[in-house]
Design an enzyme around this catalytic site. Structure first.
Site, PDB file in Angstrom:
ATOM      1  N   ASP A  41       0.856  -1.183   0.000  1.00 28.72           N
ATOM      2  CA  ASP A  41       0.000   0.000   0.000  1.00 28.72           C
ATOM      3  C   ASP A  41       0.895   1.236   0.000  1.00 28.72           C
ATOM      4  OD1 ASP A  41      -1.543   2.218   0.679  1.00 28.72           O
ATOM      5  OD2 ASP A  41      -2.807   1.119   2.077  1.00 28.72           O
TER       6      ASP A  41
ATOM      7  N   ASP B 298      24.691   1.921  -5.525  1.00 31.51           N
ATOM      8  CA  ASP B 298      25.170   0.708  -4.885  1.00 31.51           C
ATOM      9  C   ASP B 298      26.497   0.308  -5.524  1.00 31.51           C
ATOM     10  OD1 ASP B 298      25.256  -1.424  -3.187  1.00 31.51           O
ATOM     11  OD2 ASP B 298      23.307  -2.220  -3.759  1.00 31.51           O
TER      12      ASP B 298
END
Length: 222
Positions: free
Chosen positions: A54, A179
């Site tokens: 959600d 990253d």
């Protein structure tokens, strides 16, 4: 995911505050968290580290997490721990649950409507003024931005996702931290490992969309 089930922002904030004290006690000043990834694919192995599917709940709980870690609701307090919210954006939509760290998971498929929900999940992070953002790994396929399809490159190489949408659209002026290994080569053992030639740590790489670029060119682009 457990915090998502509780739906209790104050408990998440308290967790962040306790963890902040522990981090600072051992000299750690930065956290590579939280994940604001929308857990839209339940088979995805990193879904357990999300706050669910959600976008409004994810946004609310991510804001609480960041406030607890950073020690304030509007940015990094002098006694806080900097947060790097991740992964911008669409990582949780990996087809079949494949992961974008791997060659076979280098493409995530969305449409504009679902992509907007993944972006919405980051709203709380920007409201709480997260110190940094980490781009996602896969190529986002099926999405248009300002009337143009996204270039088929990982988000760390995408001017559309970083400069246009993150910096321009979301007005984020903090740190963008890629990253590891996004500019490294992906050799055969990375693309198609076998029992005889398994993927070793030195062959871990995520240069998706720029595999054929020279490393220097890819680094400039990133």
């Amino acid at each position: 995911m457990g915090f998502a089930a509780l739906r209790d922002p104050e408990r998440v904030r308290r967790f962040g505050a306790i963890a902040r004290a522990e981090y600072r006690a051992v000299g750690i000043h930065k956290a590579l968290s939280p994940q604001a990834d929308l857990g839209s694919e339940p088979r995805w192995p990193r879904v357990t580290a999300t706050f669910g599917s959600d976008p409004k709940l994810v946004s609310t709980l991510v804001a609480a997490y960041i406030s607890g870690f950073q020690g304030a609701t509007n940015g990094l307090h002098r006694d806080g721990v900097a947060t790097i919210v991740k992964h911008w954006v669409g990582y949780g939509a990996q087809p079949g649950g494949f992961d974008g760290h791997n060659y076979y998971g280098r493409v995530a498929k969305l449409d504009n409507r679902s992509f907007a929900k993944h972006v919405m999940a980051f709203d709380g992070a920007f409201a709480a003024r997260a110190t940094g953002v980490m781009p996602t790994y896969p190529i986002i396929d099926g999405v248009t931005l300002n009337g143009r399809p996204l270039e088929p490159v990982g988000a760390g190489f995408s001017r559309q996702l970083i400069t246009d949408l993150l910096r321009g659209g979301e007005r984020f002026d903090g740190l963008v931290l890629s990253d590891w290994a996004i500019t490294d080569d992906c050799p055969e053992s990375c693309r198609a490992p076998t029992a005889a030639a398994p993927q070793q740590p030195g062959a871990v790489a995520m240069p998706w969309g720029v595999e054929r670029s020279a490393r220097r060119r890819a680094s400039r682009r990133a």
